[in-house]
Write an enzyme that holds these catalytic residues in place. Sequence first.
Site, mmCIF file in Angstrom:
data_model
loop_
_atom_site.group_PDB
_atom_site.id
_atom_site.type_symbol
_atom_site.label_atom_id
_atom_site.label_comp_id
_atom_site.label_asym_id
_atom_site.label_seq_id
_atom_site.Cartn_x
_atom_site.Cartn_y
_atom_site.Cartn_z
ATOM 1 N N PHE A 27 93.333 76.323 54.684
ATOM 2 C CA PHE A 27 93.208 74.993 54.019
ATOM 3 C C PHE A 27 94.478 74.768 53.247
ATOM 4 C CE2 PHE A 27 91.529 71.751 51.043
ATOM 5 C CZ PHE A 27 90.664 70.805 51.793
ATOM 6 N N ASP A 50 87.841 82.221 49.420
ATOM 7 C CA ASP A 50 87.828 81.025 49.079
ATOM 8 C C ASP A 50 86.541 80.717 49.966
ATOM 9 O OD1 ASP A 50 87.310 78.199 49.182
ATOM 10 O OD2 ASP A 50 89.396 77.845 49.102
ATOM 11 N N TYR A 82 80.611 70.637 45.791
ATOM 12 C CA TYR A 82 80.387 69.350 46.249
ATOM 13 C C TYR A 82 80.157 69.325 47.831
ATOM 14 C CZ TYR A 82 85.433 69.318 46.603
ATOM 15 O OH TYR A 82 86.730 69.731 47.142
ATOM 16 N N LYS A 83 80.265 70.410 48.228
ATOM 17 C CA LYS A 83 80.078 70.204 50.109
ATOM 18 C C LYS A 83 78.553 70.977 50.006
ATOM 19 C CE LYS A 83 84.828 71.197 50.641
ATOM 20 N NZ LYS A 83 86.019 72.073 50.989
ATOM 21 N N ARG A 93 84.903 66.989 63.303
ATOM 22 C CA ARG A 93 83.986 67.978 62.699
ATOM 23 C C ARG A 93 82.727 67.464 62.722
ATOM 24 N NH1 ARG A 93 86.080 70.574 57.106
ATOM 25 N NH2 ARG A 93 85.912 68.405 56.612
HETATM 26 C C1 LIG Z 1 87.168 71.668 50.077
HETATM 27 C C2 LIG Z 1 88.197 72.811 49.943
HETATM 28 C C3 LIG Z 1 89.247 72.883 48.928
HETATM 29 C C4 LIG Z 1 88.705 72.124 47.855
HETATM 30 O O1 LIG Z 1 89.851 72.006 46.889
HETATM 31 P P1 LIG Z 1 89.610 70.922 45.557
HETATM 32 O O2 LIG Z 1 90.213 71.658 44.339
HETATM 33 O O3 LIG Z 1 88.294 70.778 45.095
HETATM 34 O O4 LIG Z 1 90.231 69.757 45.878
HETATM 35 C C5 LIG Z 1 89.682 73.984 48.653
HETATM 36 N N1 LIG Z 1 89.675 75.099 49.688
HETATM 37 C C6 LIG Z 1 88.895 74.919 50.706
HETATM 38 C C7 LIG Z 1 89.154 76.177 51.506
HETATM 39 C C8 LIG Z 1 88.324 74.037 51.083
HETATM 40 O O5 LIG Z 1 87.397 73.742 52.187
#
Ligand SMILES: *Cc1c(COP(=O)(O)O)cnc(C)c1O
Length: 415
Positions: free
Chosen positions: A122, A200, A225-226, A375
């Site tokens: 990511f 992560d 938030y997911k 997705r």
């Molecule tokens: C959604 C997501 C993030 C989001 O990071 P934010 O700091 O909340 O913007 C980070 N890493 C992964 C792998 C994600 O899927």
Amino acid sequence: VTTRSEAIALDDADPLAGFRRRFVLGDEPRIYLDGNSLGRLPLATRDRLRAAVDAWGERLVTGWHQWIDAPRRVGDRLAEGILGVEPGEVVVADSTTVDLYKLAAAVLSIRPGAIVVPRDEFPTDRYVLQGLSELHGRELRLLEVDAVEGPRPADVEAALAADDVALLVLSHVNYRSGALVDLPSITALARRRNVAVVWDVCHSAGVVPLDLRVHGVELAVGCTYKYLNAGPGAPAFVYVARELQTQLRSPIAGWFGQRDQFAMGHPHVPADGIERFLAGTPPILLLEAVDESVALVAEAGVDATRAKSVALTQLLVELHDAWLEPLGFKLGTPRDPARRGSHVSLRHPDAWRICRALIERADVIPDFRAPDSVRLGVAPLYTRFVDVWDALDRLRALVEAGEHARVAAVRSRVT
Ligand SMILES: *Cc1c(COP(=O)(O)O)cnc(C)c1O
């Protein structure tokens, strides 16, 4: 191939079916398949937020007597209900980006060596590590991995063979392909080589059982938030195994991480426990949302949620093979259900326009991930089997009719 009435029968037999009514709905016939980006709002969370706003108005600064412990209190709930770790090992604060920065910098300040991260990790994770590699003068190695299957233990073993690696950062579930990485094996092999791993778990928290302590995981971050449904901008969590807490110091020596915060003395002395990873004033209203939303996911149980998630993604794969492959789609997600998370990526050369057409002309909400993936995320607490069936039926009709050719090719800022 599963028929629509068979999909309805699967919903009738679903032990989690009742949870759908506990979310804000009312958008039918829209089909929401993007809970992997932003989960739906639980009714209880809406009530809790309203109460929290009232408490703010009534209590003002005196509210801090109750609010001050929220990052730790909500962290304890996540620890036990979702992450499979102990109370006192998790705090909820800041964003995943910032929390990853804290853990990665803390590791680099006590260990020499390179940083390893997959090239298709990511973006924010890669960017944070790039920044740290420049700041600390460390080599950043981008690991090449299979775009669909994700990093395998053998890939990681080879990357760590040089014995000069300090830190490895990996997503448990890849954001694009949905590949579920073999966390137990990779954690074990990294520990054998004395390499710190930060996991992560953004795309697995709440939908894949984690058992982080059982698997020997020592460091992790993730968002709420997911699949945890705590709302846009809700704070992330940071997990540090108790054994490591005193060895690691947050690079952000803020007053919420200070041992005796309200003595306001000098110098900064980190708190003994997990609180040392706090920085500044936490977002109290959204912490209340995390608390309530996590309680709902924990009530459903992550094991039951995972079982339904596997069945839903299996239906996606089956319908893709029957209806969409003949139309030029390719599955961008592992076929083995044990190796995938809770979303399925469908690859197509015209994925961007197909994604827009789905939203604008078929009332199905997926998202697009560059370069060529649509997705489709399934959130087992509110996604039904019939939703999956209807969404793919609309998708096939749309592509068969060439509807996507009528969508403007201009991209919006958020995809
Ligand atoms: C959604 C997501 C993030 C989001 O990071 P934010 O700091 O909340 O913007 C980070 N890493 C992964 C792998 C994600 O899927």
